[in-house]
Design a protein around this motif. Sequence first.
Motif, mmCIF file in Angstrom:
data_model
loop_
_atom_site.group_PDB
_atom_site.id
_atom_site.type_symbol
_atom_site.label_atom_id
_atom_site.label_comp_id
_atom_site.label_asym_id
_atom_site.label_seq_id
_atom_site.Cartn_x
_atom_site.Cartn_y
_atom_site.Cartn_z
ATOM 1 N N PHE A 4 50.633 -25.105 64.196
ATOM 2 C CA PHE A 4 51.329 -23.998 63.537
ATOM 3 C C PHE A 4 51.297 -22.746 64.414
ATOM 4 C CE2 PHE A 4 50.933 -20.183 60.866
ATOM 5 C CZ PHE A 4 52.167 -20.205 60.235
ATOM 6 N N SER A 5 50.136 -22.437 64.955
ATOM 7 C CA SER A 5 49.982 -21.250 65.797
ATOM 8 C C SER A 5 50.851 -21.341 67.049
ATOM 9 C CB SER A 5 48.516 -21.071 66.200
ATOM 10 O OG SER A 5 47.714 -20.878 65.068
ATOM 11 N N ARG A 6 50.945 -22.513 67.661
ATOM 12 C CA ARG A 6 51.776 -22.678 68.853
ATOM 13 C C ARG A 6 53.257 -22.485 68.531
ATOM 14 N NH1 ARG A 6 47.872 -26.544 70.227
ATOM 15 N NH2 ARG A 6 49.020 -28.226 69.244
ATOM 16 N N HIS A 7 53.663 -22.876 67.319
ATOM 17 C CA HIS A 7 55.068 -22.700 66.949
ATOM 18 C C HIS A 7 55.398 -21.249 66.631
ATOM 19 C CE1 HIS A 7 55.062 -27.016 66.822
ATOM 20 N NE2 HIS A 7 56.366 -27.025 66.575
ATOM 21 N N ILE A 8 54.497 -20.552 65.995
ATOM 22 C CA ILE A 8 54.729 -19.153 65.626
ATOM 23 C C ILE A 8 54.567 -18.229 66.827
ATOM 24 C CG2 ILE A 8 53.919 -17.260 64.154
ATOM 25 C CD1 ILE A 8 55.345 -19.484 62.636
ATOM 26 N N PHE A 9 53.562 -18.472 67.646
ATOM 27 C CA PHE A 9 53.257 -17.639 68.813
ATOM 28 C C PHE A 9 53.225 -18.516 70.068
ATOM 29 C CE2 PHE A 9 50.909 -15.942 65.128
ATOM 30 C CZ PHE A 9 51.558 -14.722 64.992
ATOM 31 N N PRO A 10 54.380 -18.987 70.521
ATOM 32 C CA PRO A 10 54.387 -19.970 71.607
ATOM 33 C C PRO A 10 53.766 -19.479 72.908
ATOM 34 C CG PRO A 10 56.628 -19.329 71.005
ATOM 35 C CD PRO A 10 55.702 -18.655 70.063
ATOM 36 N N GLY A 11 53.915 -18.266 73.260
ATOM 37 C CA GLY A 11 53.392 -17.796 74.529
ATOM 38 C C GLY A 11 51.897 -17.573 74.522
ATOM 39 N N ILE A 12 51.323 -17.347 73.370
ATOM 40 C CA ILE A 12 49.903 -17.009 73.286
ATOM 41 C C ILE A 12 49.038 -18.265 73.230
ATOM 42 C CG2 ILE A 12 48.145 -15.883 71.867
ATOM 43 C CD1 ILE A 12 50.354 -13.929 70.985
ATOM 44 N N PHE A 13 49.392 -19.192 72.377
ATOM 45 C CA PHE A 13 48.526 -20.343 72.143
ATOM 46 C C PHE A 13 48.798 -21.511 73.082
ATOM 47 C CE2 PHE A 13 48.014 -18.038 68.201
ATOM 48 C CZ PHE A 13 46.646 -18.103 68.038
ATOM 49 N N GLU A 14 49.858 -21.436 73.866
ATOM 50 C CA GLU A 14 50.131 -22.505 74.827
ATOM 51 C C GLU A 14 49.048 -22.580 75.891
ATOM 52 O OE1 GLU A 14 52.463 -24.801 74.692
ATOM 53 O OE2 GLU A 14 53.347 -23.959 72.896
ATOM 54 N N LYS A 15 48.490 -21.419 76.255
ATOM 55 C CA LYS A 15 47.534 -21.374 77.359
ATOM 56 C C LYS A 15 46.087 -21.477 76.889
ATOM 57 C CE LYS A 15 50.753 -18.705 80.032
ATOM 58 N NZ LYS A 15 51.109 -17.444 80.603
ATOM 59 N N ALA A 16 45.875 -21.516 75.606
ATOM 60 C CA ALA A 16 44.503 -21.605 75.090
ATOM 61 C C ALA A 16 43.941 -22.981 75.411
ATOM 62 C CB ALA A 16 44.485 -21.368 73.580
ATOM 63 N N PRO A 17 42.682 -23.028 75.821
ATOM 64 C CA PRO A 17 42.083 -24.339 76.117
ATOM 65 C C PRO A 17 42.015 -25.185 74.852
ATOM 66 C CG PRO A 17 40.416 -22.618 76.140
ATOM 67 C CD PRO A 17 41.749 -21.931 75.974
ATOM 68 N N ALA A 18 42.149 -26.466 75.039
ATOM 69 C CA ALA A 18 42.093 -27.389 73.909
ATOM 70 C C ALA A 18 40.698 -27.368 73.294
ATOM 71 C CB ALA A 18 42.441 -28.798 74.369
#
Length: 182
Positions: free
Chosen positions: A131-145
């Motif tokens: 959900f977070s990646r869809h709402i804030f694609p630029g922010i959560f894409e780079k977060a470590p798994a």
Amino acid sequence: MDQELNRLNQTLRDELQQYGGLLVRLDRQPRWGIRPSGDNEQATAHDLPGLGIVIQRVRWNREQARQALAASMQLSPETELEAMIPVLPTDYQPLVNALVQENRELLARVLAILRQHQLFLADSMARLEDFSRHIFPGIFEKAPAAPAVQPLPMPMPGVTFNGSAKRELELEQTGGHRRRLG
């Protein structure tokens, strides 16, 4: 031997009471609580360390009582509780056997509920991240798994029902049905 036998019975009852109390608390909580609850009857994630310590203590006490009883019967301290039951006084055999079996059944139920909660939380985290990646694609894409969820280490290391973690694992893995592990 009477003193040691009475101590073993008491520790088995204490263990049964702790498993039963934990089971009641877990059953009242449909999904594992993330925040502290004002209701003392519900277990939350914040309660886990204290509950684990109490259960480890009663299991350790039971193991000490088993070893003391084995010594009083001139048996090896490694003698499993099930092997001791047939040589106990006849009046005590059904009681000790029933307490052992009931403790195992409650432990299996507690483990099943904890695993369900663990899977629910892992699924919830995955959905939240998606959900977070869809709402804030630029922010959560780079977060470590997030690290993978580790399964619950059961039976508890170092404290077993009768010195045989293998038997507890066997019972837990087969839902209480007897099957020998290699």
